[in-house]
Design a protein around this motif. Structure first.
Motif, PDB file in Angstrom:
ATOM      1  N   GLU A 131       0.496  -1.371   0.011  1.00 43.77           N
ATOM      2  CA  GLU A 131       0.182   0.014   0.025  1.00 43.77           C
ATOM      3  C   GLU A 131       0.914   1.315   0.056  1.00 43.77           C
ATOM      4  O   GLU A 131       1.902   1.233   0.595  1.00 43.77           O
ATOM      5  N   SER A 132       0.363   2.315  -0.599  1.00 43.06           N
ATOM      6  CA  SER A 132       1.320   3.461  -0.677  1.00 43.06           C
ATOM      7  C   SER A 132       0.966   4.313   0.569  1.00 43.06           C
ATOM      8  O   SER A 132      -0.072   4.119   1.112  1.00 43.06           O
ATOM      9  N   ARG A 133       1.859   5.143   0.872  1.00 47.84           N
ATOM     10  CA  ARG A 133       1.656   6.088   1.996  1.00 47.84           C
ATOM     11  C   ARG A 133       0.016   6.904   1.881  1.00 47.84           C
ATOM     12  O   ARG A 133      -0.211   6.764   3.137  1.00 47.84           O
ATOM     13  N   ASP A 134      -0.073   7.063   1.082  1.00 44.71           N
ATOM     14  CA  ASP A 134      -1.483   8.009   1.072  1.00 44.71           C
ATOM     15  C   ASP A 134      -2.539   7.062   0.960  1.00 44.71           C
ATOM     16  O   ASP A 134      -3.692   7.549   1.420  1.00 44.71           O
ATOM     17  N   GLU A 135      -2.369   5.737   1.124  1.00 52.75           N
ATOM     18  CA  GLU A 135      -3.514   5.003   1.360  1.00 52.75           C
ATOM     19  C   GLU A 135      -3.425   4.273   2.507  1.00 52.75           C
ATOM     20  O   GLU A 135      -4.560   3.563   2.958  1.00 52.75           O
ATOM     21  N   ALA A 180      -2.785  23.289   1.793  1.00 56.60           N
ATOM     22  CA  ALA A 180      -2.817  23.076   0.288  1.00 56.60           C
ATOM     23  C   ALA A 180      -3.014  21.513  -0.089  1.00 56.60           C
ATOM     24  O   ALA A 180      -3.650  21.295  -1.215  1.00 56.60           O
ATOM     25  N   TRP A 181      -2.680  20.681   0.662  1.00 56.54           N
ATOM     26  CA  TRP A 181      -2.895  19.421   0.285  1.00 56.54           C
ATOM     27  C   TRP A 181      -4.304  18.988   0.153  1.00 56.54           C
ATOM     28  O   TRP A 181      -4.681  18.378  -0.587  1.00 56.54           O
ATOM     29  N   ILE A 216      -4.123  16.926  -3.213  1.00 56.92           N
ATOM     30  CA  ILE A 216      -2.652  16.422  -3.529  1.00 56.92           C
ATOM     31  C   ILE A 216      -2.364  15.462  -2.022  1.00 56.92           C
ATOM     32  O   ILE A 216      -2.382  15.934  -0.947  1.00 56.92           O
ATOM     33  N   PRO A 217      -2.092  14.288  -2.222  1.00 58.79           N
ATOM     34  CA  PRO A 217      -1.762  13.256  -1.223  1.00 58.79           C
ATOM     35  C   PRO A 217      -0.397  13.655  -0.574  1.00 58.79           C
ATOM     36  O   PRO A 217       0.462  13.697  -1.352  1.00 58.79           O
ATOM     37  N   HIS A 218      -0.379  13.868   0.805  1.00 57.77           N
ATOM     38  CA  HIS A 218       1.021  14.458   1.367  1.00 57.77           C
ATOM     39  C   HIS A 218       1.853  12.995   1.747  1.00 57.77           C
ATOM     40  O   HIS A 218       1.330  11.966   2.051  1.00 57.77           O
ATOM     41  N   LYS A 219       2.964  13.054   1.288  1.00 55.26           N
ATOM     42  CA  LYS A 219       3.764  11.861   1.317  1.00 55.26           C
ATOM     43  C   LYS A 219       4.984  12.209   2.485  1.00 55.26           C
ATOM     44  O   LYS A 219       5.336  11.121   2.884  1.00 55.26           O
TER      45      LYS A 219
END
Length: 349
Positions: free
Chosen positions: A15-19, A77-78, A83-86
Motif C-alpha cells: 500500500e502506498s503512503r497516502d493509502e 494546500a494538500w 494532493i496526497p501528502h507523502k
C-alpha cells in the motif's frame, strides 16, 4: 522538467503512503525515508530511475516537489488541491530570494569618454562588497534596436514588432547622417549584492504548470539603504565616465527632465535629506531583480549535506534552489560546481 507532473513513489507493504489509514501516523513517522520510483510526465507516462535529480531552478523545483506531496504536513494546500501528502519537510519553499535591483537611465549630449563615441554598445561593472553597478551604454542612435530593454513603458508591446520598428527608424536616421551625434544613452543597474530578504513559495493551483505564489518578497530596510547608496554611486559613475559634470545642453536638460518625470531616471536634489527620501522612494517603486532567483530547497534545512531532500531516499535537488545565500555575482559558476559535487557524491556511493 517542462513535461514533469509529479514524482511517483514506491509502495510499502502493498500500500502506498497516502493509502494508509489515518490512525497510522506514528507508523508513518517511523518508516525509513521514502524512495521515488520515478517521474510522471504530463501525459501520464512514467520515467523510472534509481535516483531523481531535480534541477529546474528554485520555483519549478519547489513546485514539482510540492505537487508530489513533499512539504509541511499542516499545509492546507494538500486538502485544497487534493494532493496526497507523502513526505513531511516543513522547509520546502522557504528561503526564496534574488538580487534586488534598481535601474537608473541616462542620456547625454556631452562628450563621451575617449574611444567610446564610436562604439555601438559598451558594458562595464563596478562593485563593492555590498553593491554592484552594471552599466549598459549605447552610443548615438545605435540604442534604438534595444529600446525595449531599457524603457519599462514598452515592455507590454510585442518585442518583435518593437524591434522591427526601431530597426526601421534607425535605418532612416542613419540615412540622414544623424547617427554620428556625440551623445550616449544607457542604463545603470544598481544591485544589492548580499540580499537579506527571504520569501516563501506556495502552491496556488492544482495545475502543475502554474507557477507558485511568492509571499514576503518585499525589500528589507537594509536592502533599500544599499540601493540608495548604489544610486549615489551611479551618479558619480555617470559624471566620471561620460563627463556629465560638464554644462549640459538644452536638449539634454529637456531629455533628463522627461526621463525623471517618467520615473526612468533616479531623482536629483540639492538637499541631502530630501535626496535620500526621493532615492529611497525611487528604489522602492522601481524595484526589480537581476533574475538570479535562489533558495526554496536550501541546504541545511530542506536538503542534507548530500543535496538529498530530507525525508526521501533518492531525491536530490541541484542548482540555485539549494542556495541558502546567493553569491555576490551571477550564480552560474556555483551551479556548475554544485552539479560536479552531486556527481561526485553519487559516484562515491
Amino acid at each position: 522538467l517542462c513535461r514533469a507532473r509529479r514524482l511517483r513513489w514506491h509502495e510499502r507493504g502493498g500500500e502506498s503512503r497516502d493509502e494508509r489509514a489515518p490512525g497510522t501516523q506514528d507508523q508513518l513517522e517511523a518508516d525509513a525515508p521514502l524512495a521515488a520510483l520515478g517521474v510522471e510526465l504530463v501525459g501520464g507516462e512514467l520515467v523510472e530511475g534509481d535516483f531523481v535529480h531535480v534541477c529546474a531552478g528554485p520555483e519549478a523545483s519547489c513546485r514539482l516537489l510540492m505537487h508530489s506531496g513533499v512539504g509541511c504536513r499542516g499545509d492546507p494546500a494538500w486538502a485544497e488541491f487534493n494532493i496526497p501528502h507523502k513526505v513531511d519537510n516543513a522547509h520546502i519553499g522557504e528561503g526564496y530570494h534574488d538580487h534586488p535591483t534598481a535601474v537608473d537611465g541616462f542620456w547625454s549630449w556631452t562628450p563621451c569618454a575617449p574611444g567610446m563615441r564610436r562604439l555601438p554598445s559598451y558594458q562595464a561593472t563596478a562593485f563593492t562588497t555590498r553593491i554592484q553597478v552594471s552599466c549598459v551604454v549605447h552610443g548615438g542612435f545605435a540604442f534604438l534596436p534595444h529600446l525595449d530593454a531599457y524603457l519599462p513603458a514598452f515592455w507590454g508591446i510585442t518585442s518583435l514588432l518593437l524591434r522591427a520598428l526601431c530597426w526601421l527608424v534607425s535605418r532612416v536616421l542613419s540615412s540622414w547622417k544623424l547617427n554620428k551625434e556625440p551623445f550616449v544613452f544607457g542604463s545603470l543597474f544598481v544591485t544589492a549584492s548580499s540580499p537579506d530578504h527571504r520569501a516563501k513559495l506556495q502552491l496556488q493551483s492544482d495545475d502543475p504548470e502554474r507557477v507558485c505564489r511568492v509571499v514576503g518578497a518585499g525589500p528589507t530596510e537594509s536592502e533599500l539603504d544599499t540601493l540608495v547608496e548604489g544610486l549615489r554611486m551611479s551618479e558619480e559613475l555617470q559624471a566620471g565616465m561620460f563627463q556629465l559634470s560638464q554644462p549640459a545642453t538644452r536638449p539634454a536638460q529637456l531629455v533628463h527632465t522627461l526621463l525623471s518625470a517618467a520615473g526612468l531616471r533616479a531623482p536629483r536634489h540639492s538637499n541631502p535629506a530630501e535626496l535620500n527620501r526621493r532615492l529611497r522612494g525611487f528604489a522602492r517603486n522601481k524595484l526589480a531583480t537581476l533574475w538570479h532567483p535562489a533558495g526554496g530547497c536550501c541546504v541545511g534545512s530542506a536538503l542534507d549535506s548530500q543535496l538529498r531532500v530530507m525525508g526521501t531516499a533518492n531525491v536530490h535537488v541541484c542548482g540555485a534552489a539549494a542556495f541558502p545565500q546567493l553569491p555576490q555575482a551571477n550564480p552560474q559558476a556555483q551551479c556548475y560546481a554544485m552539479g560536479m559535487r552531486l556527481g561526485a557524491v553519487l559516484l562515491s556511493g
